[in-house]
Design a protein around this motif. Structure first.
Motif, PDB file in Angstrom:
ATOM      1  N   TRP A 291      12.386  -2.161 -66.144  1.00 51.49           N
ATOM      2  CA  TRP A 291      12.196  -0.715 -66.213  1.00 51.49           C
ATOM      3  C   TRP A 291      13.566  -0.071 -66.283  1.00 51.49           C
ATOM      4  CZ3 TRP A 291       8.103   2.096 -67.312  1.00 51.49           C
ATOM      5  CH2 TRP A 291       8.249   3.478 -67.232  1.00 51.49           C
ATOM      6  N   SER A 292      13.894   0.479 -67.482  1.00 49.09           N
ATOM      7  CA  SER A 292      13.002   0.672 -68.593  1.00 49.09           C
ATOM      8  C   SER A 292      13.781   0.480 -69.883  1.00 49.09           C
ATOM      9  CB  SER A 292      12.404   2.075 -68.518  1.00 49.09           C
ATOM     10  OG  SER A 292      11.573   2.345 -69.614  1.00 49.09           O
ATOM     11  N   LEU A 293      13.050   0.409 -71.001  1.00 52.15           N
ATOM     12  CA  LEU A 293      13.725   0.339 -72.290  1.00 52.15           C
ATOM     13  C   LEU A 293      14.586   1.574 -72.529  1.00 52.15           C
ATOM     14  CD1 LEU A 293      14.171  -0.882 -75.130  1.00 52.15           C
ATOM     15  CD2 LEU A 293      12.128   0.370 -75.870  1.00 52.15           C
ATOM     16  N   LEU A 294      13.998   2.753 -72.304  1.00 47.67           N
ATOM     17  CA  LEU A 294      14.668   4.015 -72.602  1.00 47.67           C
ATOM     18  C   LEU A 294      14.793   4.884 -71.364  1.00 47.67           C
ATOM     19  CD1 LEU A 294      12.576   5.013 -75.760  1.00 47.67           C
ATOM     20  CD2 LEU A 294      14.839   3.976 -75.781  1.00 47.67           C
ATOM     21  N   GLY A 308      17.006   3.681 -68.118  1.00 52.81           N
ATOM     22  CA  GLY A 308      16.918   2.912 -69.349  1.00 52.81           C
ATOM     23  C   GLY A 308      18.061   1.953 -69.589  1.00 52.81           C
ATOM     24  N   ARG A 319      19.733   7.511 -79.651  1.00 51.93           N
ATOM     25  CA  ARG A 319      19.620   6.396 -78.713  1.00 51.93           C
ATOM     26  C   ARG A 319      20.845   5.500 -78.817  1.00 51.93           C
ATOM     27  NH1 ARG A 319      13.244   4.736 -79.798  1.00 51.93           N
ATOM     28  NH2 ARG A 319      12.378   6.806 -79.385  1.00 51.93           N
ATOM     29  N   PRO A 321      22.302   1.972 -77.195  1.00 55.52           N
ATOM     30  CA  PRO A 321      22.133   0.832 -76.280  1.00 55.52           C
ATOM     31  C   PRO A 321      23.307   0.744 -75.312  1.00 55.52           C
ATOM     32  CG  PRO A 321      21.649   0.188 -78.538  1.00 55.52           C
ATOM     33  CD  PRO A 321      22.258   1.566 -78.610  1.00 55.52           C
ATOM     34  N   ALA A 325      21.833  -3.340 -72.119  1.00 53.77           N
ATOM     35  CA  ALA A 325      20.875  -3.708 -73.162  1.00 53.77           C
ATOM     36  C   ALA A 325      21.341  -4.960 -73.890  1.00 53.77           C
ATOM     37  CB  ALA A 325      20.694  -2.553 -74.143  1.00 53.77           C
ATOM     38  N   TYR A 328      20.981  -7.897 -71.391  1.00 46.82           N
ATOM     39  CA  TYR A 328      19.594  -8.294 -71.168  1.00 46.82           C
ATOM     40  C   TYR A 328      18.989  -8.914 -72.419  1.00 46.82           C
ATOM     41  CZ  TYR A 328      14.747  -8.041 -69.595  1.00 46.82           C
ATOM     42  OH  TYR A 328      13.465  -8.348 -69.234  1.00 46.82           O
ATOM     43  N   ALA A 329      19.402  -8.448 -73.592  1.00 48.18           N
ATOM     44  CA  ALA A 329      18.919  -9.050 -74.835  1.00 48.18           C
ATOM     45  C   ALA A 329      19.301 -10.524 -74.905  1.00 48.18           C
ATOM     46  CB  ALA A 329      19.481  -8.294 -76.042  1.00 48.18           C
TER      47      ALA A 329
END
Length: 345
Positions: A291-294, A308, A319, A321, A325, A328-329
């Motif tokens: 929690w969360s993508l954005l 996000g 947006r 990243p 991000a 985590y990717a």
């Protein structure tokens, strides 16, 4: 629905079952896994107890009635989903199970843990997973209600087989017996002059030591590990899914147009390590959702808190990243968790 009485009224459970039926008919050819409710504790106790969430009521009996009717609505929704999708519906519910710790090992502090555990956790896990409300919860709240809103057949309806239990975790809850003037804050879910905990006026909440997020919540991955181990011990046959875990920090875009958030990376590293430890210890964890993508609208805080992995510039919708991000990717792509020194495991 709120104008008609909302969750404290039994009829809302039937409307929720109707909703589940319509959702199954509309989406059942595409959706395989259904979570009936997300954090019913917040809906019941923050919505009707402390009033910090909609609909903003401060009625402890309404909060207990709402909790029961949320449980009942879940059971009716599972029945509706399985009636519409008999061979396809995998069902679950997500609870923000509080990991409650005692300030000391004194008997009165341990009893404070028991009280809050009953109101925060076992008011849901009891009927959902065991088919009954815990006796100590009924005794603790006897001065408020006789629980006559629980009707014959309700517990059987609530106690439906589940394919997994969703678990949301952010921070532990630290309590003690109240001394002097009763201290019964909201454990980080929003301050209010009203307590979300019906009948828990003998309990005081404390801020744990150590670093905190922008929400003022303590960063403590050990709480997630301990919680998962507890759930395994109490419900050994129930698969678990981490359906929310993450942190808000005061993110900003630097002059280079980037968002560096090392505190979030550290938070995620610690909590993913805790999940990994639990899996090694035999906990059946089927998945993990950040929690969360954005960055998004938070119920009690609007757009002021950023959870996000992707930064959202609200005026433009752009947006960006964040560093987390990218980190985590890599974790998701490789299925490994980097150590501090860069080694994967």
């Amino acid at each position: 629905l709120e104008d008609a009485g909302g969750w404290p009224e039994r009829v809302t459970t039937d409307r929720f079952a109707d909703y589940a039926t319509l959702a199954a008919r509309a989406l059942g050819d595409r959706v395989k896994t259904w979570t009936t409710l997300n954090e019913p504790w917040c809906s019941a106790f923050l919505g009707y107890g402390s009033g910090v969430h909609a609909p903003g009521r401060t009625d402890p009996v309404a909060a207990l009635r709402a909790a029961h009717h949320l449980n009942l609505a879940h059971g009716k929704a599972v029945q509706a989903l399985r009636a519409e999708l008999p061979s396809r519906a995998r069902t679950s519910i997500t609870l923000n199970i509080h990991h409650v710790r005692a300030l000391t090992e004194a008997a009165e502090d341990l009893d404070a843990v028991r009280r809050i555990d009953a109101l925060a956790n076992r008011v849901f896990t009891g009927p959902l997973l065991e088919g009954a409300y815990p006796q100590d919860l009924l005794q603790d709240t006897a001065g408020l209600t006789d629980w006559s809103f629980v009707q014959d057949g309700d517990l059987a309806t609530i106690h439906q087989p589940l394919d997994f239990l969703g678990v949301n975790y952010y921070t532990p809850t630290l309590v003690s017996a109240a001394t002097g003037e009763a201290s019964h804050g909201s454990d980080g879910h929003g301050a209010s002059e009203h307590s979300p905990w019906p009948g828990a006026d003998r309990v005081a909440f404390h801020r744990p030591e150590g670093s905190t997020t922008a929400m003022g919540w303590a960063v403590d991955p050990s709480g997630l590990y301990d919680l998962l181990m507890r759930l395994k011990a109490e419900f050994p046959a129930m698969p678990l899914m981490i359906t929310e875990n993450g942190a808000a920090f005061d993110d900003y875009v630097n002059p280079e147009g980037e968002v560096s958030d090392p505190d979030r990376i550290a938070y995620l590293h610690g909590h993913l390590s805790a999940v990994q430890r639990a899996i090694v210890a035999g906990v059946d964890v089927r998945g993990y959702f950040l929690w969360s993508l954005l960055d998004n609208f938070e119920w009690g805080y609007g757009y002021s808190k950023r959870f996000g992995a992707v930064y959202v510039d609200y005026p433009t919708g752009k947006r960006i990243p964040k560093a987390s991000a990218r980190w985590y990717a890599d974790v998701a792509r490789t299925g490994t968790l980097p150590d501090r020194d860069g080694e994967n495991r």
